[in-house]
Design a protein around this motif. Structure first.
Motif, PDB file in Angstrom:
ATOM      1  N   ILE A 186       0.832  -1.203   0.000  1.00 20.91           N
ATOM      2  CA  ILE A 186       0.000   0.000   0.000  1.00 20.91           C
ATOM      3  C   ILE A 186       0.865   1.249   0.000  1.00 20.91           C
ATOM      4  CG2 ILE A 186      -1.673   1.317   1.358  1.00 20.91           C
ATOM      5  CD1 ILE A 186      -2.745  -1.420   2.347  1.00 20.91           C
ATOM      6  N   GLU A 187       1.890   1.277   0.851  1.00 23.40           N
ATOM      7  CA  GLU A 187       2.770   2.447   0.894  1.00 23.40           C
ATOM      8  C   GLU A 187       3.418   2.699  -0.461  1.00 23.40           C
ATOM      9  OE1 GLU A 187       5.633   2.565   3.962  1.00 23.40           O
ATOM     10  OE2 GLU A 187       4.178   3.325   5.406  1.00 23.40           O
ATOM     11  N   ALA A 188       3.923   1.641  -1.072  1.00 20.48           N
ATOM     12  CA  ALA A 188       4.585   1.805  -2.366  1.00 20.48           C
ATOM     13  C   ALA A 188       3.612   2.296  -3.430  1.00 20.48           C
ATOM     14  CB  ALA A 188       5.212   0.479  -2.794  1.00 20.48           C
ATOM     15  N   ALA A 189       2.382   1.824  -3.377  1.00 16.41           N
ATOM     16  CA  ALA A 189       1.404   2.184  -4.395  1.00 16.41           C
ATOM     17  C   ALA A 189       1.000   3.650  -4.311  1.00 16.41           C
ATOM     18  CB  ALA A 189       0.169   1.293  -4.272  1.00 16.41           C
ATOM     19  N   PHE A 190       0.936   4.201  -3.102  1.00 14.78           N
ATOM     20  CA  PHE A 190       0.458   5.563  -2.926  1.00 14.78           C
ATOM     21  C   PHE A 190       1.575   6.582  -2.719  1.00 14.78           C
ATOM     22  CE2 PHE A 190      -3.398   3.174  -2.077  1.00 14.78           C
ATOM     23  CZ  PHE A 190      -4.345   3.924  -2.743  1.00 14.78           C
ATOM     24  N   ALA A 191       2.819   6.126  -2.626  1.00 19.49           N
ATOM     25  CA  ALA A 191       3.931   7.069  -2.478  1.00 19.49           C
ATOM     26  C   ALA A 191       4.129   7.847  -3.777  1.00 19.49           C
ATOM     27  CB  ALA A 191       5.210   6.318  -2.132  1.00 19.49           C
ATOM     28  N   PRO A 192       4.366   9.149  -3.702  1.00 15.55           N
ATOM     29  CA  PRO A 192       4.645   9.915  -4.920  1.00 15.55           C
ATOM     30  C   PRO A 192       5.924   9.415  -5.583  1.00 15.55           C
ATOM     31  CG  PRO A 192       4.188  11.372  -3.053  1.00 15.55           C
ATOM     32  CD  PRO A 192       4.359   9.998  -2.493  1.00 15.55           C
ATOM     33  N   THR A 193       5.930   9.376  -6.894  1.00 17.26           N
ATOM     34  CA  THR A 193       7.124   8.988  -7.623  1.00 17.26           C
ATOM     35  C   THR A 193       8.121  10.145  -7.605  1.00 17.26           C
ATOM     36  OG1 THR A 193       6.322   9.824  -9.739  1.00 17.26           O
ATOM     37  CG2 THR A 193       5.718   7.559  -9.145  1.00 17.26           C
ATOM     38  N   GLU A 194       9.364   9.854  -7.941  1.00 16.89           N
ATOM     39  CA  GLU A 194      10.379  10.905  -8.010  1.00 16.89           C
ATOM     40  C   GLU A 194       9.985  11.987  -9.007  1.00 16.89           C
ATOM     41  OE1 GLU A 194      14.243   9.386  -8.747  1.00 16.89           O
ATOM     42  OE2 GLU A 194      14.302   8.105  -6.965  1.00 16.89           O
ATOM     43  N   ALA A 195       9.403  11.558 -10.115  1.00 15.09           N
ATOM     44  CA  ALA A 195       8.989  12.537 -11.125  1.00 15.09           C
ATOM     45  C   ALA A 195       7.878  13.436 -10.590  1.00 15.09           C
ATOM     46  CB  ALA A 195       8.533  11.811 -12.391  1.00 15.09           C
ATOM     47  N   GLU A 196       6.947  12.849  -9.846  1.00 14.32           N
ATOM     48  CA  GLU A 196       5.855  13.653  -9.287  1.00 14.32           C
ATOM     49  C   GLU A 196       6.369  14.656  -8.257  1.00 14.32           C
ATOM     50  OE1 GLU A 196       2.161  10.434  -9.643  1.00 14.32           O
ATOM     51  OE2 GLU A 196       3.484  10.414  -7.888  1.00 14.32           O
ATOM     52  N   VAL A 197       7.313  14.225  -7.444  1.00 15.04           N
ATOM     53  CA  VAL A 197       7.871  15.128  -6.438  1.00 15.04           C
ATOM     54  C   VAL A 197       8.662  16.251  -7.106  1.00 15.04           C
ATOM     55  CG1 VAL A 197       9.432  15.315  -4.468  1.00 15.04           C
ATOM     56  CG2 VAL A 197       7.929  13.324  -4.678  1.00 15.04           C
TER      57      VAL A 197
ATOM     58  N   ARG B 253       1.512  21.021  -3.071  1.00  7.65           N
ATOM     59  CA  ARG B 253       1.807  20.995  -1.642  1.00  7.65           C
ATOM     60  C   ARG B 253       1.434  19.653  -1.020  1.00  7.65           C
ATOM     61  NH1 ARG B 253      -0.461  26.883  -1.017  1.00  7.65           N
ATOM     62  NH2 ARG B 253       1.455  28.115  -1.181  1.00  7.65           N
ATOM     63  N   ARG B 254       0.304  19.084  -1.435  1.00  8.51           N
ATOM     64  CA  ARG B 254      -0.088  17.774  -0.908  1.00  8.51           C
ATOM     65  C   ARG B 254       0.923  16.706  -1.308  1.00  8.51           C
ATOM     66  NH1 ARG B 254      -5.308  19.674  -2.301  1.00  8.51           N
ATOM     67  NH2 ARG B 254      -5.275  18.555  -4.292  1.00  8.51           N
ATOM     68  N   THR B 255       1.406  16.764  -2.542  1.00  8.38           N
ATOM     69  CA  THR B 255       2.393  15.793  -3.004  1.00  8.38           C
ATOM     70  C   THR B 255       3.672  15.888  -2.194  1.00  8.38           C
ATOM     71  OG1 THR B 255       1.499  15.794  -5.266  1.00  8.38           O
ATOM     72  CG2 THR B 255       3.786  15.068  -4.982  1.00  8.38           C
ATOM     73  N   VAL B 256       4.146  17.092  -1.956  1.00  7.69           N
ATOM     74  CA  VAL B 256       5.380  17.279  -1.200  1.00  7.69           C
ATOM     75  C   VAL B 256       5.198  16.836   0.251  1.00  7.69           C
ATOM     76  CG1 VAL B 256       6.987  19.003  -0.322  1.00  7.69           C
ATOM     77  CG2 VAL B 256       6.256  19.089  -2.710  1.00  7.69           C
TER      78      VAL B 256
ATOM     79  N   ARG C  72       7.200  11.956   4.258  1.00  6.77           N
ATOM     80  CA  ARG C  72       7.224  10.791   5.130  1.00  6.77           C
ATOM     81  C   ARG C  72       8.213   9.725   4.669  1.00  6.77           C
ATOM     82  NH1 ARG C  72       2.293   7.523   5.931  1.00  6.77           N
ATOM     83  NH2 ARG C  72       3.671   5.739   5.947  1.00  6.77           N
ATOM     84  N   PHE C  73       8.613   9.791   3.396  1.00  7.25           N
ATOM     85  CA  PHE C  73       9.542   8.792   2.863  1.00  7.25           C
ATOM     86  C   PHE C  73      10.975   9.314   2.826  1.00  7.25           C
ATOM     87  CE2 PHE C  73       5.389   7.842   1.033  1.00  7.25           C
ATOM     88  CZ  PHE C  73       5.266   6.513   1.372  1.00  7.25           C
ATOM     89  N   ARG C  74      11.187  10.555   3.244  1.00  7.20           N
ATOM     90  CA  ARG C  74      12.535  11.136   3.163  1.00  7.20           C
ATOM     91  C   ARG C  74      13.258  10.921   4.478  1.00  7.20           C
ATOM     92  NH1 ARG C  74      11.016  16.844   0.079  1.00  7.20           N
ATOM     93  NH2 ARG C  74      10.844  15.930  -2.010  1.00  7.20           N
TER      94      ARG C  74
END
Length: 288
Positions: free
Chosen positions: A233-244, A278-281, A286-288
């Protein structure tokens, strides 16, 4: 963070995983609290046999006399049944309770009733409430339920019951219901709903594919019934590097100009796009 960026009540930042654990199994609840889930939902309803309901409530009340290591919500029994009022009244004031999940909610009046049970009179403090939409009637009233009381912190679908009532045979039949919940939540100023549980705990590829469908519809995060589902679930909903990276570029552009503008690659930036960035960032943090 304004109301459109997070829950009105009980907001603790981006949440992706909610893990259910049966209230009559304190050992399982203890493991769930150490599983890495963002929130643990102690279940007094479907996961507990009728003859174990009293013990489940006693064990849950004991657990919540202190704050657990992660937020713990409780799903009480049916609001129209004989157990819910006693459960709400007993648990509502405990220091470890992070919220109440209200199964099969069908009207804002039911939400207001639970708030009153929980101490919602003049000057009373009500824990965050999470109505679960598990019927056609509840889904039709999604927005008024979401606005049913200031303590409503979010709404969510209960897809097993909804599938049965609607005769839905696969996930494509849930697309409208999921979108309806997303729109109702956002219109009420709540965070986007999470997906309902994926019942096959061994089918992790199927879970990942289902999460991708939910994410495309605007759902954020998912409830789980086994710890092995959490990393998927975490992997599926985590923003991708491109999205960030795209979100960072939008925020940087917004910081140097007033009003709407176009980036060099043609993307248009306005306040709504900035809010999404802002929501994406915030989620990426949480993954940084």
């Amino acid at each position: 963070m304004n109301a459109a960026d997070g829950a009105r009540a009980g907001d603790t930042g981006p949440v992706l995983t909610w893990l259910y654990a049966p209230g009559d199994r304190p050992d399982v609840v203890a493991k769930a609290l150490r599983s890495g889930a963002d929130v643990v939902i102690v279940d007094l309803e479907d996961a507990v046999a009728p003859e174990r309901k009293g013990y489940a409530l006693d064990a849950t009340a004991e657990l919540l006399t202190e704050r657990p290591p992660v937020p713990a919500q409780v799903r009480v029994n049916a609001l129209t049944g004989p157990l819910a009022r006693n459960e709400v009244e007993r648990l509502a004031g405990l220091p470890g309770l992070a919220g109440l999940r209200l199964p099969k909610t069908r009207s804002p009046q039911e939400v207001a009733t639970v708030a009153a049970w929980a101490g919602g009179g003049p000057g009373g403090a009500v824990p965050p409430l999470w109505p679960l939409l598990e019927s056609a009637l509840g889904l039709e009233r999604a927005f008024v339920i979401a606005e049913g009381h200031p303590a409503v912190a979010g709404i969510a679908l209960g897809e097993a019951d909804l599938r049965a009532e609607l005769g839905v045979t696969d996930e494509t039949g849930l697309a409208w219901a999921r979108s309806r919940a997303v729109v109702a939540a956002r219109a009420a100023g709540l965070a986007p709903p999470a997906q309902s549980v994926y019942p096959d705990v061994r089918d992790l590829p199927g879970l990942a594919a289902s999460c991708a469908v939910g994410r495309a519809l605007g759902l954020v995060g998912r409830a789980a019934i086994h710890p092995r589902q959490l990393p998927v679930i975490e992997a599926a909903f985590a923003p991708t590097e491109a999205e960030v990276a795209a979100a960072d570029e939008i925020l940087a552009a917004a910081a140097t100009a007033a009003g709407a503008q176009a980036l060099p690659d043609g993307r248009f930036v306005d306040p709504a796009i900035v809010a999404g960035a802002r929501r994406t960032v915030a989620l990426a943090e949480r993954f940084r």
